[in-house]
Design a protein around this motif. Structure first.
Motif, PDB file in Angstrom:
ATOM      1  N   UNK A   1      16.840  24.949 -14.915  1.00 18.07           N
ATOM      2  CA  UNK A   1      17.115  26.306 -15.264  1.00 18.07           C
ATOM      3  C   UNK A   1      18.334  26.966 -14.632  1.00 18.07           C
ATOM      4  N   UNK A   2      18.339  26.723 -13.616  1.00 19.08           N
ATOM      5  CA  UNK A   2      19.659  27.310 -12.527  1.00 19.08           C
ATOM      6  C   UNK A   2      20.836  26.508 -12.978  1.00 19.08           C
ATOM      7  N   UNK A   3      20.705  25.153 -13.185  1.00 20.42           N
ATOM      8  CA  UNK A   3      21.855  24.487 -13.570  1.00 20.42           C
ATOM      9  C   UNK A   3      22.246  24.835 -15.086  1.00 20.42           C
ATOM     10  N   UNK A   4      21.524  25.312 -15.731  1.00 17.46           N
ATOM     11  CA  UNK A   4      21.830  25.684 -17.360  1.00 17.46           C
ATOM     12  C   UNK A   4      22.239  26.976 -17.219  1.00 17.46           C
ATOM     13  N   UNK A   5      22.182  27.853 -15.951  1.00 22.89           N
ATOM     14  CA  UNK A   5      22.566  29.261 -15.884  1.00 22.89           C
ATOM     15  C   UNK A   5      21.635  30.470 -16.354  1.00 22.89           C
TER      16      UNK A   5
ATOM     17  N   UNK B   1      20.221  28.153 -25.906  1.00 21.47           N
ATOM     18  CA  UNK B   1      21.145  27.439 -26.614  1.00 21.47           C
ATOM     19  C   UNK B   1      21.817  26.302 -25.735  1.00 21.47           C
ATOM     20  N   UNK B   2      22.438  25.340 -26.688  1.00 17.60           N
ATOM     21  CA  UNK B   2      23.284  24.295 -25.920  1.00 17.60           C
ATOM     22  C   UNK B   2      24.658  24.890 -25.087  1.00 17.60           C
ATOM     23  N   UNK B   3      24.747  24.452 -23.702  1.00 19.57           N
ATOM     24  CA  UNK B   3      25.487  24.956 -22.898  1.00 19.57           C
ATOM     25  C   UNK B   3      26.871  23.861 -22.645  1.00 19.57           C
TER      26      UNK B   3
ATOM     27  N   UNK C   1      21.516  20.573 -26.985  1.00 16.87           N
ATOM     28  CA  UNK C   1      20.810  21.330 -27.919  1.00 16.87           C
ATOM     29  C   UNK C   1      19.729  22.354 -27.206  1.00 16.87           C
ATOM     30  N   UNK C   2      19.324  23.115 -28.155  1.00 13.00           N
ATOM     31  CA  UNK C   2      18.455  24.149 -27.657  1.00 13.00           C
ATOM     32  C   UNK C   2      17.348  23.737 -26.551  1.00 13.00           C
ATOM     33  N   UNK C   3      16.871  24.338 -25.759  1.00 11.03           N
ATOM     34  CA  UNK C   3      15.945  23.976 -24.757  1.00 11.03           C
ATOM     35  C   UNK C   3      15.285  25.348 -24.232  1.00 11.03           C
ATOM     36  N   UNK C   4      14.177  25.421 -24.533  1.00 12.07           N
ATOM     37  CA  UNK C   4      13.171  26.637 -24.277  1.00 12.07           C
ATOM     38  C   UNK C   4      13.728  27.929 -24.480  1.00 12.07           C
ATOM     39  N   UNK C   5      14.397  27.871 -25.673  1.00 11.94           N
ATOM     40  CA  UNK C   5      15.222  29.105 -26.099  1.00 11.94           C
ATOM     41  C   UNK C   5      16.777  29.397 -25.579  1.00 11.94           C
TER      42      UNK C   5
END
Length: 137
Positions: free
Chosen positions: A127-131, A93-95, A87-91
């Motif tokens: 944040x790095x893991x989420x790209x 979108x779900x990855x 789900x969305x996290x700090x703007x």
């Protein structure tokens, strides 16, 4: 008392994070709980909103305490979370990416209730893991 505090803190946070059991807030937190995290949490409603937002973004949240230390009115946990960004996290979108978040929390317990907490979590690593932020190097 330290052993009782450790057990209470562990059970409370496992129930909140892993099961989404929000009744624990009313049972185990003081009404004026203050949480010092990436967001300042003033009271139970702020804490509930923070957890709800994290669980919407990462609904399969798996919180595990790796180490635990208690002395007098303080409990310290070194923890790891494994979850999937659904789900969305700090703007962002779900990855669909699986992530690991590590952190250390210190809690103060008075009369069997959590009254204050300090958490330092590796949000940069998340944040790095989420790209969303490039990895160093």
């Amino acid at each position: 008392m330290s052993e009782q505090n450790k057990q209470m803190v562990r059970q409370a946070f496992e129930a909140i994070w892993n099961e989404g059991d929000f009744s624990v807030f009313d049972a185990r937190f003081s009404a004026d709980y203050v949480g010092h995290t990436s967001d300042e949490l003033e009271g139970l409603e702020d804490a509930k909103r923070f957890v709800a937002a994290m669980r919407r973004a990462f609904p399969d949240f798996d919180y595990t305490v790796e180490d635990e230390i208690a002395e007098e009115d303080k409990v310290v946990n070194r923890w790891v979370v494994r979850a999937t960004h659904q789900g969305e996290f700090q703007g962002i979108p779900a990855t669909g990416k699986q992530v690991t978040i590590t952190g250390i929390s210190i809690y103060r317990v008075v009369d069997g209730k959590l009254v204050e907490g300090w958490t330092n979590a590796d949000m940069l690593g998340l944040l790095q893991q989420l790209g969303a932020v490039p990895a160093a190097g």
